[in-house]
Design a protein around this motif. Structure first.
Motif, PDB file in Angstrom:
ATOM      1  N   ARG A   1      36.545  43.477  44.292  1.00 28.93           N
ATOM      2  CA  ARG A   1      35.670  42.921  45.328  1.00 28.93           C
ATOM      3  C   ARG A   1      34.710  41.881  44.745  1.00 28.93           C
ATOM      4  O   ARG A   1      34.438  40.848  45.374  1.00 28.93           O
ATOM      5  N   SER A   2      34.171  42.158  43.562  1.00 30.63           N
ATOM      6  CA  SER A   2      33.240  41.213  42.940  1.00 30.63           C
ATOM      7  C   SER A   2      33.951  40.226  42.012  1.00 30.63           C
ATOM      8  O   SER A   2      33.495  39.097  41.843  1.00 30.63           O
ATOM      9  N   ASP A   3      35.078  40.632  41.424  1.00 33.60           N
ATOM     10  CA  ASP A   3      35.807  39.738  40.527  1.00 33.60           C
ATOM     11  C   ASP A   3      36.336  38.516  41.270  1.00 33.60           C
ATOM     12  O   ASP A   3      36.318  37.393  40.750  1.00 33.60           O
TER      13      ASP A   3
ATOM     14  N   GLU B   1      44.826  40.649  47.682  1.00 32.77           N
ATOM     15  CA  GLU B   1      44.713  39.258  48.132  1.00 32.77           C
ATOM     16  C   GLU B   1      45.697  38.963  49.249  1.00 32.77           C
ATOM     17  O   GLU B   1      45.408  38.189  50.169  1.00 32.77           O
ATOM     18  N   ALA B   2      46.860  39.577  49.191  1.00 31.93           N
ATOM     19  CA  ALA B   2      47.894  39.308  50.188  1.00 31.93           C
ATOM     20  C   ALA B   2      47.700  40.113  51.463  1.00 31.93           C
ATOM     21  O   ALA B   2      47.999  39.623  52.553  1.00 31.93           O
ATOM     22  N   THR B   3      47.179  41.338  51.347  1.00 34.70           N
ATOM     23  CA  THR B   3      47.149  42.230  52.507  1.00 34.70           C
ATOM     24  C   THR B   3      45.756  42.449  53.074  1.00 34.70           C
ATOM     25  O   THR B   3      45.615  43.052  54.136  1.00 34.70           O
ATOM     26  N   GLY B   4      44.720  41.971  52.362  1.00 38.60           N
ATOM     27  CA  GLY B   4      43.351  42.163  52.825  1.00 38.60           C
ATOM     28  C   GLY B   4      42.669  43.320  52.131  1.00 38.60           C
ATOM     29  O   GLY B   4      43.309  44.239  51.608  1.00 38.60           O
ATOM     30  N   LEU B   5      41.325  43.288  52.121  1.00 33.13           N
ATOM     31  CA  LEU B   5      40.550  44.301  51.417  1.00 33.13           C
ATOM     32  C   LEU B   5      40.496  45.604  52.217  1.00 33.13           C
ATOM     33  O   LEU B   5      40.128  45.598  53.392  1.00 33.13           O
ATOM     34  N   PRO B   6      40.833  46.714  51.586  1.00 34.85           N
ATOM     35  CA  PRO B   6      40.700  48.005  52.271  1.00 34.85           C
ATOM     36  C   PRO B   6      39.239  48.418  52.355  1.00 34.85           C
ATOM     37  O   PRO B   6      38.400  47.961  51.581  1.00 34.85           O
ATOM     38  N   ARG B   7      38.916  49.301  53.286  1.00 38.70           N
ATOM     39  CA  ARG B   7      37.518  49.730  53.465  1.00 38.70           C
ATOM     40  C   ARG B   7      37.061  50.649  52.342  1.00 38.70           C
ATOM     41  O   ARG B   7      35.912  50.587  51.912  1.00 38.70           O
TER      42      ARG B   7
ATOM     43  N   SER C   1      32.028  54.651  46.504  1.00 34.19           N
ATOM     44  CA  SER C   1      33.463  54.921  46.621  1.00 34.19           C
ATOM     45  C   SER C   1      34.234  53.729  47.167  1.00 34.19           C
ATOM     46  O   SER C   1      35.290  53.900  47.775  1.00 34.19           O
ATOM     47  N   VAL C   2      33.719  52.517  46.974  1.00 37.84           N
ATOM     48  CA  VAL C   2      34.410  51.341  47.487  1.00 37.84           C
ATOM     49  C   VAL C   2      34.930  50.440  46.367  1.00 37.84           C
ATOM     50  O   VAL C   2      35.500  49.389  46.626  1.00 37.84           O
ATOM     51  N   ARG C   3      34.780  50.841  45.119  1.00 37.09           N
ATOM     52  CA  ARG C   3      35.239  50.018  43.999  1.00 37.09           C
ATOM     53  C   ARG C   3      36.767  49.988  43.948  1.00 37.09           C
ATOM     54  O   ARG C   3      37.426  51.013  44.035  1.00 37.09           O
ATOM     55  N   LEU C   4      37.312  48.804  43.778  1.00 38.73           N
ATOM     56  CA  LEU C   4      38.762  48.611  43.658  1.00 38.73           C
ATOM     57  C   LEU C   4      39.072  48.245  42.213  1.00 38.73           C
ATOM     58  O   LEU C   4      39.049  47.077  41.837  1.00 38.73           O
TER      59      LEU C   4
END
Length: 327
Positions: free
Chosen positions: A241-243, A266-272, A284-287
């Protein structure tokens, strides 16, 4: 004898029989899950070629702090709930943990998976499993990208970070004929600040991360020339998310982008929700767990699924790719 060359190649070992007794625990084998194209007999698959088919790829950090039984049950749970064709695992250095997983998924009669597990403990911590009826192994390989390094007590993990390896498998998709390389990684933690920039207060960790990314980038650049699909998977310990906003050259968004790769997000969108839960803060939102895909190489991300209900502080990520027939 240990080599001082940080780019040492390790002789591949593909194990088919568990070599460590597991008297304290026997997980029920997963002999069949039924109902999917990859579960049909190989002769039927060969007679029914497809121009494109979905392929599910999962990555899961099993958490070294968990007991072997809990970690192994989590892995079996990922298979039952996510039904991945490829499963990349991290923090599997404990030999009992590996044995329990192998007995449940690989070594039993009718088990659906095969596994690439380099023999020694450090590279063996990032094994790769695949469904044998859908995918055929061409070769497995392991490359050392960093040396063991003392980083001190600050930051996550031990004061000495063990050598890092990139484990890889070259697979052939029996349905489409497409060749696929899967590169499994687990990078050093505590390298990124909240705004996405490198954590300059811990330079030794950044040095390890830089060498890991350099080695990974070199491997990907070489495989890119083959025309095969290339997937980089694993726990990269950098929040996407931040990178994607800060874009420092040290981290995956830029380094892997330079060799033609993009994250499935990037292709499918950011999950919640994220793939990692910080125990202290509850964030609990770190990817930080990824499937990176080579652009325009016969594989297109269709969907990201982050599954809950596991005991690890990481959530399994399952990415569905559309695999196209070979050119």
């Amino acid at each position: 004898m240990r080599s001082d060359n940080p780019r040492r190649w390790v002789l591949p070992v593909v194990l088919t029989v568990a070599t460590v007794a597991a008297a304290a625990l026997v997980l029920p084998p997963l002999a069949s899950t039924g109902g999917a194209d990859d579960d049909r007999p190989e002769a039927v698959l060969a007679a029914a070629p497809h121009s494109e088919m979905p392929l599910r790829v999962a990555t899961f950090n099993t958490a070294a702090t968990l007991g072997s039984r809990a970690a192994a049950e989590d892995v079996v749970g990922v298979v039952r709930k996510g039904r991945p064709h490829v499963l990349a695992l991290q923090e599997m250095g404990n030999p009992d943990r590996r044995t329990f997983v192998r007995r449940a998924l690989v070594d039993c009669k009718g088990c659906p998976y095969r596994a690439y597990v380099p023999g020694s403990a450090v590279p063996a911590s990032t094994p790769i499993l695949w469904r044998a009826r859908r995918l055929a192994l061409v070769r497995g390989f392991s490359r050392q990208v960093t040396e063991a390094t003392r980083v001190g007590a600050r930051g996550a993990g031990p004061a000495v970070i063990r050598a890092k390896f990139v484990n890889g498998v070259h697979l052939r998709d029996r349905l489409t004929g497409r060749h696929v390389y899967v590169l499994n990684n687990h990078t050093v933690p505590t390298v990124q600040t909240g705004d996405g920039s490198p954590n300059t207060r811990l330079p030794a960790r950044l040095g390890i991360y830089r060498k890991h990314m350099q080695g990974l980038q070199e491997i990907v650049a070489g495989l890119r020339k083959t025309g095969a699909a290339v997937l980089v998977v694993g726990d990269l310990n950098v929040n996407y998310r931040s990178d994607r906003v800060a874009k420092p050259r040290l981290f995956p968004y830029t380094r892997l982008g330079e060799v033609g790769m993009r994250a499935s997000f990037e292709a499918t969108g950011l999950p919640r929700r994220g793939t990692h839960v910080l125990r202290r803060s509850g964030n609990s939102v770190r990817l930080i767990d990824y499937v990176y895909v080579m652009r325009q190489r016969g594989s297109v991300p269709l969907d990201n699924r982050i599954m809950g209900g596991f005991r690890s502080d990481h959530r399994p990520l399952v990415v569905t790719l559309l695999m196209k027939a070979r050119d």
